[in-house]
Write a protein that holds these residues in place. Structure first.
Motif, PDB file in Angstrom:
ATOM      1  N   LYS A   9       0.836  -1.211   0.000  1.00  0.00           N
ATOM      2  CA  LYS A   9       0.000   0.000   0.000  1.00  0.00           C
ATOM      3  C   LYS A   9       0.871   1.262   0.000  1.00  0.00           C
ATOM      4  N   PHE A  10       1.976   1.205   0.743  1.00  0.00           N
ATOM      5  CA  PHE A  10       2.882   2.350   0.777  1.00  0.00           C
ATOM      6  C   PHE A  10       3.443   2.623  -0.613  1.00  0.00           C
ATOM      7  N   LEU A  11       3.968   1.575  -1.247  1.00  0.00           N
ATOM      8  CA  LEU A  11       4.587   1.753  -2.562  1.00  0.00           C
ATOM      9  C   LEU A  11       3.561   2.166  -3.611  1.00  0.00           C
ATOM     10  N   GLU A  12       2.358   1.600  -3.544  1.00  0.00           N
ATOM     11  CA  GLU A  12       1.322   1.944  -4.513  1.00  0.00           C
ATOM     12  C   GLU A  12       0.868   3.402  -4.335  1.00  0.00           C
ATOM     13  N   PHE A  13       0.776   3.863  -3.089  1.00  0.00           N
ATOM     14  CA  PHE A  13       0.370   5.239  -2.803  1.00  0.00           C
ATOM     15  C   PHE A  13       1.333   6.226  -3.463  1.00  0.00           C
ATOM     16  N   PHE A  14       2.632   5.994  -3.273  1.00  0.00           N
ATOM     17  CA  PHE A  14       3.593   6.941  -3.826  1.00  0.00           C
ATOM     18  C   PHE A  14       3.796   6.756  -5.328  1.00  0.00           C
ATOM     19  N   LYS A  15       3.485   5.587  -5.824  1.00  0.00           N
ATOM     20  CA  LYS A  15       3.487   5.407  -7.285  1.00  0.00           C
ATOM     21  C   LYS A  15       2.417   6.301  -7.904  1.00  0.00           C
ATOM     22  N   GLN A  16       1.272   6.407  -7.235  1.00  0.00           N
ATOM     23  CA  GLN A  16       0.198   7.271  -7.720  1.00  0.00           C
ATOM     24  C   GLN A  16       0.570   8.748  -7.599  1.00  0.00           C
ATOM     25  N   LYS A  17       1.519   9.040  -6.691  1.00  0.00           N
ATOM     26  CA  LYS A  17       2.008  10.419  -6.548  1.00  0.00           C
ATOM     27  C   LYS A  17       3.220  10.657  -7.466  1.00  0.00           C
ATOM     28  N   GLU A  18       3.336   9.878  -8.513  1.00  0.00           N
ATOM     29  CA  GLU A  18       4.347  10.047  -9.564  1.00  0.00           C
ATOM     30  C   GLU A  18       5.768   9.796  -9.069  1.00  0.00           C
ATOM     31  N   HIS A  19       5.925   8.866  -8.131  1.00  0.00           N
ATOM     32  CA  HIS A  19       7.251   8.462  -7.677  1.00  0.00           C
ATOM     33  C   HIS A  19       7.684   7.207  -8.440  1.00  0.00           C
ATOM     34  N   LEU A  20       8.971   7.133  -8.739  1.00  0.00           N
ATOM     35  CA  LEU A  20       9.546   5.921  -9.312  1.00  0.00           C
ATOM     36  C   LEU A  20       9.807   4.947  -8.167  1.00  0.00           C
ATOM     37  N   ILE A  21       9.282   3.741  -8.257  1.00  0.00           N
ATOM     38  CA  ILE A  21       9.489   2.730  -7.210  1.00  0.00           C
ATOM     39  C   ILE A  21      10.753   1.946  -7.558  1.00  0.00           C
ATOM     40  N   VAL A  22      11.726   1.968  -6.652  1.00  0.00           N
ATOM     41  CA  VAL A  22      13.001   1.291  -6.897  1.00  0.00           C
ATOM     42  C   VAL A  22      13.185   0.186  -5.869  1.00  0.00           C
ATOM     43  N   PRO A  23      13.916  -0.877  -6.225  1.00  0.00           N
ATOM     44  CA  PRO A  23      14.150  -1.969  -5.264  1.00  0.00           C
ATOM     45  C   PRO A  23      15.121  -1.537  -4.178  1.00  0.00           C
ATOM     46  N   SER A  24      15.116  -2.273  -3.082  1.00  0.00           N
ATOM     47  CA  SER A  24      16.059  -2.021  -1.998  1.00  0.00           C
ATOM     48  C   SER A  24      17.484  -2.213  -2.492  1.00  0.00           C
ATOM     49  N   SER A  25      18.359  -1.318  -2.084  1.00  0.00           N
ATOM     50  CA  SER A  25      19.776  -1.490  -2.377  1.00  0.00           C
ATOM     51  C   SER A  25      20.368  -2.548  -1.459  1.00  0.00           C
ATOM     52  N   SER A  26      21.532  -3.051  -1.831  1.00  0.00           N
ATOM     53  CA  SER A  26      22.265  -3.953  -0.949  1.00  0.00           C
ATOM     54  C   SER A  26      22.518  -3.261   0.378  1.00  0.00           C
ATOM     55  N   MET A  27      22.420  -4.014   1.458  1.00  0.00           N
ATOM     56  CA  MET A  27      22.653  -3.465   2.788  1.00  0.00           C
ATOM     57  C   MET A  27      24.140  -3.214   3.040  1.00  0.00           C
ATOM     58  N   VAL A  28      24.997  -3.877   2.266  1.00  0.00           N
ATOM     59  CA  VAL A  28      26.444  -3.755   2.425  1.00  0.00           C
ATOM     60  C   VAL A  28      26.927  -2.581   1.578  1.00  0.00           C
ATOM     61  N   VAL A  29      27.600  -1.625   2.218  1.00  0.00           N
ATOM     62  CA  VAL A  29      27.980  -0.383   1.542  1.00  0.00           C
ATOM     63  C   VAL A  29      29.353  -0.513   0.892  1.00  0.00           C
ATOM     64  N   LYS A  30      29.454   0.001  -0.321  1.00  0.00           N
ATOM     65  CA  LYS A  30      30.736   0.072  -1.025  1.00  0.00           C
ATOM     66  C   LYS A  30      30.993   1.526  -1.421  1.00  0.00           C
ATOM     67  N   ASN A  31      32.248   1.879  -1.556  1.00  0.00           N
ATOM     68  CA  ASN A  31      32.642   3.222  -2.005  1.00  0.00           C
ATOM     69  C   ASN A  31      32.166   4.336  -1.090  1.00  0.00           C
ATOM     70  N   ASP A  32      32.085   4.049   0.212  1.00  0.00           N
ATOM     71  CA  ASP A  32      31.783   5.095   1.188  1.00  0.00           C
ATOM     72  C   ASP A  32      32.492   4.742   2.487  1.00  0.00           C
ATOM     73  N   PRO A  33      33.636   5.374   2.773  1.00  0.00           N
ATOM     74  CA  PRO A  33      34.413   5.003   3.959  1.00  0.00           C
ATOM     75  C   PRO A  33      33.730   5.349   5.271  1.00  0.00           C
ATOM     76  N   THR A  34      32.632   6.133   5.217  1.00  0.00           N
ATOM     77  CA  THR A  34      31.963   6.525   6.455  1.00  0.00           C
ATOM     78  C   THR A  34      30.936   5.504   6.918  1.00  0.00           C
ATOM     79  N   LEU A  35      30.612   4.518   6.083  1.00  0.00           N
ATOM     80  CA  LEU A  35      29.575   3.540   6.429  1.00  0.00           C
ATOM     81  C   LEU A  35      30.020   2.125   6.110  1.00  0.00           C
ATOM     82  N   MET A  36      29.669   1.187   7.003  1.00  0.00           N
ATOM     83  CA  MET A  36      29.834  -0.235   6.693  1.00  0.00           C
ATOM     84  C   MET A  36      28.561  -0.789   6.069  1.00  0.00           C
ATOM     85  N   PHE A  37      27.424  -0.374   6.652  1.00  0.00           N
ATOM     86  CA  PHE A  37      26.121  -0.873   6.207  1.00  0.00           C
ATOM     87  C   PHE A  37      25.181   0.314   5.997  1.00  0.00           C
TER      88      PHE A  37
END
Length: 872
Positions: A9-37
């Motif tokens: 319902k959350f994703l469908e609501f914002f899809k109707q508000k003209e948002h692009l729905i994107v999949p979850s990114s990997s939880m493991v962070v790359k190319n950012d020394p300030t974050l592990m996850f």
């Protein structure tokens, strides 16, 4: 409302508000020394907020896997003890990148919560930023306050301080005021007693924040000052688990269908009941939470290990194991059995948990086996610590050593100590922990200045696929002061031929040359939030002038050789072992390559040779590089390109093909496979359950290897004095060695037989025990045989033999089983006690145990002491 419907319902609501729905990114962070996850929903979009990349759409919505177990956002120790903190959680979010702002964000949040989800507005509170007395740059967010008054009574709009209602990415970077939405799910009677407004942001388990709307409008500089961002953004995050608690009418996140299937499975496996015991309930909550965090981390490519992000995952899993061990009486692996239930729950929203299910199970099971062995070892060590304690208090330093060296947790040490009437010096333990943290912080401490802009040019072109030199201009730089690395400068150019570390390949090295011939060396190249950063010890002069950037050609050529070899190796593994093989990590350096892959058994020597031959065959074919730099992602996949799970790809991708090998890849490669020259596997090993590692070399490293092998072979032939038939000479030596060993064994048996006859006459009776303590000259195996031979011939026998073995002291204790039963004697306990005389330790079974140590002179003292022990 089921959790799956809440998410949809959350994703469908914002899809109707003209948002692009994107999949979850990997939880493991790359190319950012300030974050592990990824620790918040905004982390995958950080480069957009920083202005380093352009989003594919100016309105986006998603549900993002997040992990909070380290750094500023660390909820680990609270998990299990309350009803709403988690390690892994889903963050539902909607984002505006320079598009809509406060008016729309507030209106849509209210519409979704009260109209779509049907939450009673009378149980909602909102907060706005009240301003900050200690920061005159920050005034009250009157704009948000005015908008909220359109939707909710003014007495339900609360003013929040900087801690709660001003969001910052870190010490530097984009930031802004925020509005939180809180919900009061207490009973009617409780609400009449205490006003809900007084409980907002007070860690009340039934008055909780569910949504945070961040109005990103400032940039925090290194000196603490604020400047307005050129574009204002919206960054929202709604806790999925808490929202489900509200919509399902329960008082705990763990009572929602996000967790109940896992809890029921834990009850079934462990034969424990949830809801009857506080300790059991905490343990079940810990395990049901932690298995989610660990499983998704493994699915996203982060295996448990002893360092960095891998250590965080190992720590989470070990916390779950010890709660099961202590409170659910689980002495065998069981957590891995929950992965199937988790896959059934979340596989539709996050398909990676299903595709990686077998790997996740194997890794968790192996980690459980390993840590349960560690716990057993810790129990033995703790017994020794308790035995040595003279005042019923376990020293804090000893408790910390158990924790730091053996992974034995403080609460388990305290529990066992209490059972034996002892306590633990918690202050001493805390001091040890604090010293360790200070050492760690000191070693990694660094200070990063603001970017100093030389040219207002945010574009940056990488030209390194086609050229190794280029004329470049410096656009910005900053200084980093680090205790570990000293003073360094990070440079950003308008274009660069330097390849930044990524995709397993190390960053380029080289130099930049100034107009007057001066040279500044680039020691490394990295990518941070989509920006290529060149690291150097020295800042060049005349910053406004153009420079000549030059990549170290041999460093790049050899790195490219090894990178192409990893692609051919991947193809070989999938061809020979099967298409279940997936890349799980790689490291590409000029001198070597390392390739990790999923496979559930050791790769045999014949298969390794077949793999090596396969790669070398592709090298001899001299296959040309076929490269597409801007091909639609789906088209690339349809054409057979292999994508690595967990990597971040755009809508258009780069593909690398050598013959039948085709992968999505941003690394550098040879022009044709013949440039690799030769591929040689150096080793194959396991790094985790279901994960194997091959280490190999190519190009000049192979030449160096063969040269070394040839020199060693010539040296062996010289030693054998048989240059013509060295293999036959070695075989003759082996045969002679076997024959000599047989003769030695026969002599030792004769010696032991004669000694046995001699020792029988030396037995004496003490308190009904047939006793003998003596130093003898035999190897450990012969001593053990002698003990059991004498034991078969004599009842009530107690033997202690001391011996010198390879320059070290050895004690062997044998006790007849009837003595073990009738007099409560224990060989393991006795040798541990006597081990202090030889400066060592040991253990074993109650009827036979051994101890080893470095003090040979202490053997006589141990033999004398055991006489006193038996006499008592």
């Amino acid at each position: 409302m089921k959790s799956q419907d809440v998410r949809n319902k959350f994703l469908e609501f914002f899809k109707q508000k003209e948002h692009l729905i994107v999949p979850s990114s990997s939880m493991v962070v790359k190319n950012d020394p300030t974050l592990m996850f990824v620790n918040s929903g905004m982390a995958p979009f950080k480069e957009y907020f920083l202005g380093n990349a352009k989003p594919k759409h100016n309105r986006i919505a998603d549900t993002q896997k997040c992990l909070r177990v380290s750094g500023k956002h660390n909820d680990l120790e609270e998990v299990g003890y309350d009803t709403y903190h988690h390690t892994l959680f889903e963050m539902l979010g909607n984002w505006s990148f320079g598009n809509y702002f406060k008016e729309e964000a507030i209106a849509w949040s209210w519409e979704l919560l009260t109209e779509v989800y049907g939450i009673d507005k009378d149980i909602l509170y909102v907060t706005v930023f009240e301003g900050s007395d200690d920061d005159d740059q920050l005034e009250m967010d009157k704009e948000a306050f005015g908008i909220w008054k359109k939707f909710i009574d003014e007495e339900r709009i609360l003013k929040g301080n900087k801690k709660d209602n001003f969001w910052e990415m870190g010490d530097q970077g984009p930031c802004g005021p925020c509005s939180e939405i809180h919900v009061d799910i207490r009973s009617k009677e409780e609400k009449q007693k205490v006003d809900g407004a007084s409980l907002v942001n007070q860690d009340h388990p039934q008055v909780v924040e569910i949504w945070n709307l961040v109005f990103m409008q400032y940039n925090r500089k290194a000196n603490g000052s604020l400047e307005a961002l050129p574009n204002r953004h919206i960054d929202t995050g709604m806790g999925f688990e808490r929202l489900c608690m509200v919509l399902q009418g329960v008082q705990s996140n763990y009572d929602t269908d996000v967790f109940t299937p896992l809890i029921r499975e834990i009850e079934t496996i462990t034969n424990n009941s949830y809801g009857k015991s506080s300790d059991v309930d905490v343990a079940i909550r810990v395990i049901s939470d932690h298995v989610r965090a660990v499983a998704f981390s493994i699915a996203d490519g982060q295996l448990p290990s002893n360092t960095g992000a891998g250590y965080v995952i190992r720590r989470i899993l070990r916390r779950a194991i010890r709660y099961g061990f202590t409170f659910l009486n689980q002495k065998e692996p069981f957590i891995y059995k929950l992965v199937d239930t988790l896959g059934k729950q979340m596989g539709e929203a996050f398909p990676e948990i299903k595709t990686q299910e077998r790997l996740i199970e194997n890794v968790i099971k192996e980690e459980e086996h390993s840590f349960l062995r560690t716990l057993d070892q810790g129990l033995l060590l703790l017994d020794k610590v308790i035995e040595d304690s003279t005042n019923k208090i376990i020293e804090g330093s000893k408790a910390f050593e158990l924790y730091d060296t053996y992974g034995f947790p403080l609460d388990l040490t305290q529990l066992i100590a209490r059972e034996k009437g002892y306590s633990v010096d918690e202050e001493g333990f805390s001091q040890g922990m604090q010293k360790q943290k200070e050492r760690s912080r000191s070693a990694s401490a660094s200070e990063t200045s603001d970017w100093i802009v030389i040219q207002d040019n945010q574009t940056e072109d990488f030209v390194g696929y086609d050229q190794l030199t280029a004329e470049v201009r410096l656009t910005r730089y900053r200084k980093v002061v680090s205790k570990k690395d000293g003073d360094q400068y990070q440079l950003v150019f308008n274009s660069t031929p330097f390849y930044p570390e990524g995709g397993g390949q190390v960053g380029d090295r080289g130099y930049i040359e100034t107009a007057n011939g001066g040279v500044v060396y680039i020691t490394d190249t990295k990518k941070e939030n989509n920006v290529i950063i060149h690291i150097t010890k020295h800042l060049p002069q005349h910053l406004e002038q153009s420079f000549k950037a030059v990549v170290n050609e041999e460093f790049r050529r050899l790195s490219a050789s090894n990178h192409t070899a990893t692609h051919l190796l991947h193809q070989a593994l999938r061809t020979i072992l099967g298409t279940h093989v997936e890349q799980k990590g790689s490291l590409v350096k000029p001198k070597s390559l390392r390739f990790d892959f999923s496979h559930f058994s050791k790769v045999g020597d014949e298969q390794l040779q077949e793999i090596e031959d396969f790669v070398n065959a592709r090298i001899r074919e001299n296959l040309p590089l076929v490269e597409h730099r801007n091909i639609p992602m789906q088209k690339a996949l349809d054409e057979g390109a292999i994508a690595l799970f967990g990597e971040k790809y755009g809508d258009n991708v780069r593909t690398i093909r050598f013959g039948q090998s085709m992968e999505l890849c941003g690394g550098t490669h040879v022009a044709q496979t013949g440039d690799i020259w030769y591929f040689k596997i150096k080793s194959e090993s396991a790094i985790a359950a279901g994960i194997r590692r091959i280490e190999a070399i190519t190009n000049i490293a192979v030449g160096d290897y063969f040269e070394t092998v040839e020199k060693q072979f010539e040296a062996v032939k010289a030693v054998l004095k048989n240059a013509n038939e060295p293999v036959k000479a070695v075989q003759n030596l082996q045969e002679e060695n076997v024959e000599l060993k047989k003769q030695i064994e026969a002599l030792l048996k004769d010696k032991a037989k004669n000694l046995k006859t001699e020792l029988k006459s030396e037995l004496r009776e003490i308190n009904g025990i047939q006793f003998l303590a003596k130093k003898i000259d035999l190897d450990p195996a012969s001593i053990k045989d002698l003990c059991f031979d004498l034991g078969h011939q004599h009842d009530n026998l107690f033997l202690l033999f001391g011996a010198e073995n390879n320059g070290k002291a050895l004690l062997s204790c044998y006790i007849s089983k009837e003595l073990v039963a009738s007099k409560s004697l224990n060989a393991g306990v006795i040798v541990r006690e006597l081990g202090k005389y030889i400066q060592g330790g040991g253990g074993g079974q109650p009827f036979f145990a051994t101890a080893g140590g470095k003090n040979i002179e202490g053997i006589d003292s141990a033999l004398k002491e055991v006489v006193n022990l038996i006499s008592k």
